[in-house]
Design a protein around this motif. Structure first.
Motif, PDB file in Angstrom:
ATOM      1  N   TYR A  21      35.330 -78.945  -4.670  1.00  0.00           N
ATOM      2  CA  TYR A  21      34.175 -79.609  -5.278  1.00  0.00           C
ATOM      3  C   TYR A  21      32.938 -78.722  -5.190  1.00  0.00           C
ATOM      4  CZ  TYR A  21      30.260 -82.946  -5.558  1.00  0.00           C
ATOM      5  OH  TYR A  21      29.075 -83.588  -5.867  1.00  0.00           O
ATOM      6  N   TRP A  22      32.706 -78.156  -4.015  1.00  0.00           N
ATOM      7  CA  TRP A  22      31.546 -77.291  -3.847  1.00  0.00           C
ATOM      8  C   TRP A  22      31.620 -76.059  -4.739  1.00  0.00           C
ATOM      9  CZ3 TRP A  22      31.938 -77.819   2.137  1.00  0.00           C
ATOM     10  CH2 TRP A  22      31.197 -78.935   2.562  1.00  0.00           C
ATOM     11  N   SER A  60      31.926 -86.954   0.502  1.00  0.00           N
ATOM     12  CA  SER A  60      31.890 -86.167   1.733  1.00  0.00           C
ATOM     13  C   SER A  60      31.080 -84.891   1.524  1.00  0.00           C
ATOM     14  CB  SER A  60      33.316 -85.828   2.167  1.00  0.00           C
ATOM     15  OG  SER A  60      33.326 -84.964   3.279  1.00  0.00           O
ATOM     16  N   GLY A  61      31.309 -84.224   0.399  1.00  0.00           N
ATOM     17  CA  GLY A  61      30.573 -82.996   0.112  1.00  0.00           C
ATOM     18  C   GLY A  61      29.093 -83.234  -0.061  1.00  0.00           C
ATOM     19  N   ASP A  62      28.743 -84.346  -0.692  1.00  0.00           N
ATOM     20  CA  ASP A  62      27.331 -84.658  -0.905  1.00  0.00           C
ATOM     21  C   ASP A  62      26.616 -84.974   0.403  1.00  0.00           C
ATOM     22  OD1 ASP A  62      27.626 -84.251  -3.606  1.00  0.00           O
ATOM     23  OD2 ASP A  62      27.815 -86.382  -4.108  1.00  0.00           O
ATOM     24  N   SER A  82      30.196 -87.293   6.703  1.00  0.00           N
ATOM     25  CA  SER A  82      31.023 -86.645   5.694  1.00  0.00           C
ATOM     26  C   SER A  82      32.484 -87.044   5.800  1.00  0.00           C
ATOM     27  CB  SER A  82      30.923 -85.118   5.814  1.00  0.00           C
ATOM     28  OG  SER A  82      31.689 -84.643   6.904  1.00  0.00           O
ATOM     29  N   ASN A 101      39.539 -82.715  -7.178  1.00  0.00           N
ATOM     30  CA  ASN A 101      38.968 -83.478  -6.076  1.00  0.00           C
ATOM     31  C   ASN A 101      38.762 -84.920  -6.524  1.00  0.00           C
ATOM     32  OD1 ASN A 101      36.079 -83.501  -7.284  1.00  0.00           O
ATOM     33  ND2 ASN A 101      36.577 -81.316  -7.146  1.00  0.00           N
ATOM     34  N   ARG A 146      26.884 -74.752  -1.181  1.00  0.00           N
ATOM     35  CA  ARG A 146      27.656 -74.118  -2.261  1.00  0.00           C
ATOM     36  C   ARG A 146      27.549 -72.595  -2.193  1.00  0.00           C
ATOM     37  NH1 ARG A 146      25.956 -79.003  -3.961  1.00  0.00           N
ATOM     38  NH2 ARG A 146      27.537 -80.343  -4.942  1.00  0.00           N
ATOM     39  N   ASP A 193      36.122 -87.058  -1.792  1.00  0.00           N
ATOM     40  CA  ASP A 193      35.794 -85.660  -1.497  1.00  0.00           C
ATOM     41  C   ASP A 193      34.363 -85.341  -1.917  1.00  0.00           C
ATOM     42  OD1 ASP A 193      38.583 -85.164  -0.776  1.00  0.00           O
ATOM     43  OD2 ASP A 193      38.969 -85.263  -2.928  1.00  0.00           O
ATOM     44  N   ARG A 194      33.968 -85.867  -3.068  1.00  0.00           N
ATOM     45  CA  ARG A 194      32.607 -85.623  -3.551  1.00  0.00           C
ATOM     46  C   ARG A 194      31.577 -86.316  -2.663  1.00  0.00           C
ATOM     47  NH1 ARG A 194      35.788 -86.123  -8.239  1.00  0.00           N
ATOM     48  NH2 ARG A 194      35.264 -88.314  -8.615  1.00  0.00           N
ATOM     49  N   ARG A 238      37.247 -80.897  -0.833  1.00  0.00           N
ATOM     50  CA  ARG A 238      35.790 -80.839  -0.749  1.00  0.00           C
ATOM     51  C   ARG A 238      35.314 -79.423  -1.063  1.00  0.00           C
ATOM     52  NH1 ARG A 238      33.028 -82.472   4.858  1.00  0.00           N
ATOM     53  NH2 ARG A 238      33.835 -80.417   5.456  1.00  0.00           N
ATOM     54  N   TYR A 239      36.000 -78.448  -0.544  1.00  0.00           N
ATOM     55  CA  TYR A 239      35.680 -77.041  -0.825  1.00  0.00           C
ATOM     56  C   TYR A 239      35.774 -76.780  -2.322  1.00  0.00           C
ATOM     57  CZ  TYR A 239      35.705 -72.025   0.522  1.00  0.00           C
ATOM     58  OH  TYR A 239      35.393 -70.705   0.706  1.00  0.00           O
TER      59      TYR A 239
END
Length: 280
Positions: free
Chosen positions: A32-33, A46-48, A223, A39, A58, A43-44, A29-30
């Protein structure tokens, strides 16, 4: 792991069978950010979910890495540290800690610790050392400090009779109270010799508007990765018995900043505490 003449350690384990793309992981996830490609959809998603209530996420992860760079330069420079144990490594994003440390002191020796198989898969790219130093990777979980401290790669790379820089950057907030993060931290710090340093950054809701803080807990649940936001006092408790380096506990953008005050990212857009401390 076998050591070569250049101080680089091979990684024989093949982690592909352990990767479950349907389950999000903090390291991916990190990534992705940060705009990386290592990823999966989970993961995306969760990040969103986090970005929906905290759009500055970010910026936060970028500023967190910048803090790691500054803290590492401080340890390798002013503090004279030549050994680093980095727990919660994450997916390699250059410059990595060993590149920063060895840029100051080429003889620096670094052990990275992470429990994500994607990180392990990328370890060969991460394990590049200056000829004078050494860089190694250990597949282990922060929740098992005994495994980390007793691991043969840790013991063959780091001399526990000499000062060590222990870095836990943006990792302790993934330990809930049930994990007893303070006991884990104490166990790791207790193993360090006098003159060692501890570097920690940690998510908090202290620095954001109340409406964002209120939304943070349910957003973390959605998330699919548990997080524990801790306030200033709770963060400070990780440094019990240690000597804080000036300026003490601070927002990550305010710890030894390199920009003038009017050019720094506001704390509310990088809502993490940071501190560096010395073990007497």
């Amino acid at each position: 792991m076998a050591e070569t003449t250049s101080g680089v350690r091979a990684v024989p384990e093949q982690p592909s069978s352990r990767i479950d793309p349907s389950v999000p992981h903090a390291a991916r996830r990190y990534d992705y950010w940060l705009g990386g490609k290592d990823n999966f959809a989970a993961d995306r998603k969760s990040g969103d979910a986090i970005a929906a209530v905290y759009p500055a996420i970010r910026t936060t992860v970028i500023e967190n890495r910048r803090f790691m760079h500054r803290a590492t330069r401080y340890l390798a420079g002013s503090a004279g540290i030549r050994q680093f144990l980095d727990i919660g490594t994450g997916i390699p994003t250059s410059p990595n800690l060993h590149e920063v440390a060895q840029g100051v002191a080429p003889e620096s020796r670094v052990v990275y610790v992470d429990n994500d198989p994607i990180v392990l898969a990328h370890a060969r790219a991460l394990l590049t050392s200056s000829p004078a130093g050494a860089t190694a990777y250990v597949d282990a979980d922060l929740r098992d400090p005994e495994r980390i401290l007793a691991h043969p790669t840790v013991r063959s790379t780091i001399d526990f009779d000499r000062p060590i820089g222990l870095t836990m950057v943006a990792i302790l907030h993934f330990l809930t109270e049930a994990d007893d993060p303070y006991a884990i931290t104490r166990r790791l710090v207790d193993a360090l010799p006098s003159g060692s340093y501890v570097v920690i950054s940690h998510a908090t809701t202290d620095l954001v508007p109340r409406e964002i803080a209120t939304a943070a807990a349910p957003a973390t649940t959605s998330s699919m990765i548990d997080m524990a936001f801790r306030d200033r006092d709770e963060f400070g408790a990780f440094f019990t018995g240690l000597e804080l380096v000036e300026p003490g506990i601070a927002p990550i953008t305010e710890w030894h900043p390199e920009e003038p005050a009017d050019q720094r990212v506001p704390a509310a857009q990088a809502s993490m505490y940071a501190a560096v401390a010395r073990k007497p």
